[in-house]
Design a protein around this motif. Structure first.
Motif, PDB file in Angstrom:
ATOM      1  N   HIS A  12      11.313  34.655 -43.429  1.00 40.25           N
ATOM      2  CA  HIS A  12      12.278  33.939 -44.184  1.00 40.25           C
ATOM      3  C   HIS A  12      13.657  33.577 -43.572  1.00 40.25           C
ATOM      4  O   HIS A  12      14.412  32.439 -43.513  1.00 40.25           O
ATOM      5  N   ARG A  13      13.969  34.605 -42.464  1.00 36.27           N
ATOM      6  CA  ARG A  13      15.022  34.456 -41.790  1.00 36.27           C
ATOM      7  C   ARG A  13      15.143  33.225 -40.721  1.00 36.27           C
ATOM      8  O   ARG A  13      15.884  32.288 -40.709  1.00 36.27           O
ATOM      9  N   ARG A  25      15.312  29.677 -42.776  1.00 43.91           N
ATOM     10  CA  ARG A  25      16.807  29.323 -43.001  1.00 43.91           C
ATOM     11  C   ARG A  25      17.355  28.564 -41.577  1.00 43.91           C
ATOM     12  O   ARG A  25      17.950  27.565 -41.849  1.00 43.91           O
ATOM     13  N   HIS A  26      17.119  29.077 -40.660  1.00 42.82           N
ATOM     14  CA  HIS A  26      17.493  28.536 -39.423  1.00 42.82           C
ATOM     15  C   HIS A  26      16.664  27.286 -38.965  1.00 42.82           C
ATOM     16  O   HIS A  26      17.393  26.200 -38.543  1.00 42.82           O
TER      17      HIS A  26
END
Length: 303
Positions: A60-61, A64-65
Motif C-alpha cells: 500500500h505504501r 502511493r509513492h
C-alpha cells in the motif's frame, strides 16, 4: 527503481488479479509476475499476498509513492514535449571529433524522432573551438571534451573513460599492452595552434602530470582527429584521446595504447549557462537520459 515495474504493480493492485493486469499492460502473465518479484527483491519486502491477490501494508505504501512518481514522470515528459513543439526552429549541435562515442548518434537520432519539427543541424568542431563556438552562438549545444571550467557554460557528463595515446605503429611503445604516464610524457606530441583553448591543450598533453613543464612537440600541427592520425601514421608525432577514439578511427599505421595510471576523463554535453531555449533543454534531457540508460556500457546493441 524501474517505472515500468511500478506501472505493473499499480495494474495488479487495481485489478487484484495477475491475468487481468497482464491484459491491461499488454504483458505476459509471466512478465507481470517477474516485475513484482523484482520489486520485492529490490526492496526486501513482500508487496502482494497471492491468494487472494491483495496489497500488503508495504505494498500500500509503495503504491502511493508509485502513483506520485508516475504522475511526475508523465508531467515532465509532457512539459518537455510541449515546450519544444511550441517553439519550432533550428538546433545546431556541435560535435568535436567523435563526440561522446555511441551516445552522440543515439541522442541525435532520438531527438529527430521525438521532434521532427525541429531542424537539427550537426556542426563539426575542431580542437580550437572547444567552447568558443558555443559562446559565440555558432552552435546551440556541443559534445566536447574535456569538461570546461567556465561559469558561462553548463555541462552534462555523458561518458567517463580511460585515456589512450595514439602513436605511430613503428614506434617501440606501440607494441605495449599498456603504458604509464612516465612512458608517455616525453613523447613528441603533435603541436596544437597557439589559439587552442588551455583546457584542451592541458587535456591533450597530460599537463596535470607534468608539474608545469611544457611538452616536447613535433613540428606538425593538428586541429582534428584525422590530422592527428595522419601525422601519427607518418611517424611524426603522438596524440592522446579517450578510449572510445579507437572504435571510431581505425587508421593504418597507428596504434592506440591505454595509459594505465592517467586519470579517467569525461566527455560532456556543453550548453550556455541559464539557456532557456526549449529545444536545447529537450536535447539535454534526451542525451542525459540515454547516458543513464547505457551507464558504463557505451556500445549500443545493434538493431
Amino acid at each position: 527503481m524501474d517505472l515500468r515495474r511500478l506501472e505493473t504493480l499499480l495494474a495488479v493492485a487495481d485489478e487484484e488479479h495477475f491475468g487481468r493486469a497482464a491484459e491491461r499492460t499488454f504483458l505476459s502473465k509471466a512478465t507481470v509476475t517477474e516485475h513484482i518479484k523484482h520489486l520485492e527483491r529490490e526492496l526486501g519486502v513482500t508487496l502482494l499476498e497471492r491468494a487472494p491477490v491483495r496489497l500488503t501494508p508495504a505494498g500500500h505504501r509503495l503504491v502511493r509513492h508509485a502513483r506520485s512518481l508516475l504522475t511526475a514522470a508523465e508531467a515532465a515528459r509532457a512539459d518537455v514535449t510541449d515546450a519544444v513543439r511550441a517553439a519550432p526552429g533550428t538546433l545546431r549541435v556541435g560535435v568535436m571529433g567523435h563526440g561522446s562515442a555511441e551516445l552522440t548518434p543515439a541522442a541525435v537520432q532520438a531527438f529527430r524522432r521525438a521532434h521532427p519539427e525541429i531542424d537539427l543541424r550537426l556542426v563539426a568542431l575542431d580542437f580550437t573551438e572547444h567552447v568558443s563556438a558555443l559562446l559565440e552562438h555558432r552552435v546551440d549545444i556541443a559534445f566536447v571534451r574535456p569538461a570546461p571550467h567556465d561559469e558561462r557554460v553548463e555541462v552534462d557528463v555523458l561518458t567517463t573513460e580511460r585515456r589512450i595515446v595514439v602513436v605511430p605503429a613503428r614506434w617501440e611503445v606501440a607494441d605495449a599492452p599498456q603504458l604509464h604516464l612516465a612512458d608517455v610524457l616525453d613523447l613528441p606530441f603533435i603541436r596544437l595552434p597557439e589559439h587552442t583553448p588551455r583546457p584542451f591543450t592541458d587535456y591533450l598533453y597530460f599537463t596535470a602530470a607534468r608539474d608545469g613543464e611544457a611538452p616536447r612537440c613535433s613540428e606538425d600541427a593538428a586541429v582534428s582527429p584525422q590530422q592527428v592520425l595522419a601525422t601519427a601514421a607518418a611517424g611524426r608525432g603522438a596524440g592522446s584521446a579517450l578510449e572510445s577514439f579507437q572504435r571510431f578511427y581505425p587508421w593504418p599505421g597507428t596504434r592506440c595504447v591505454p595509459v594505465a595510471d592517467a586519470p579517467w576523463e569525461h566527455s560532456v554535453l556543453a550548453s550556455r549557462a541559464h539557456e532557456r531555449d526549449p529545444a536545447v533543454r529537450a536535447f539535454r534531457a534526451l542525451a542525459t537520459g540515454i547516458a543513464r540508460e547505457l551507464g558504463p556500457g557505451l556500445r549500443l546493441t545493434p538493431a
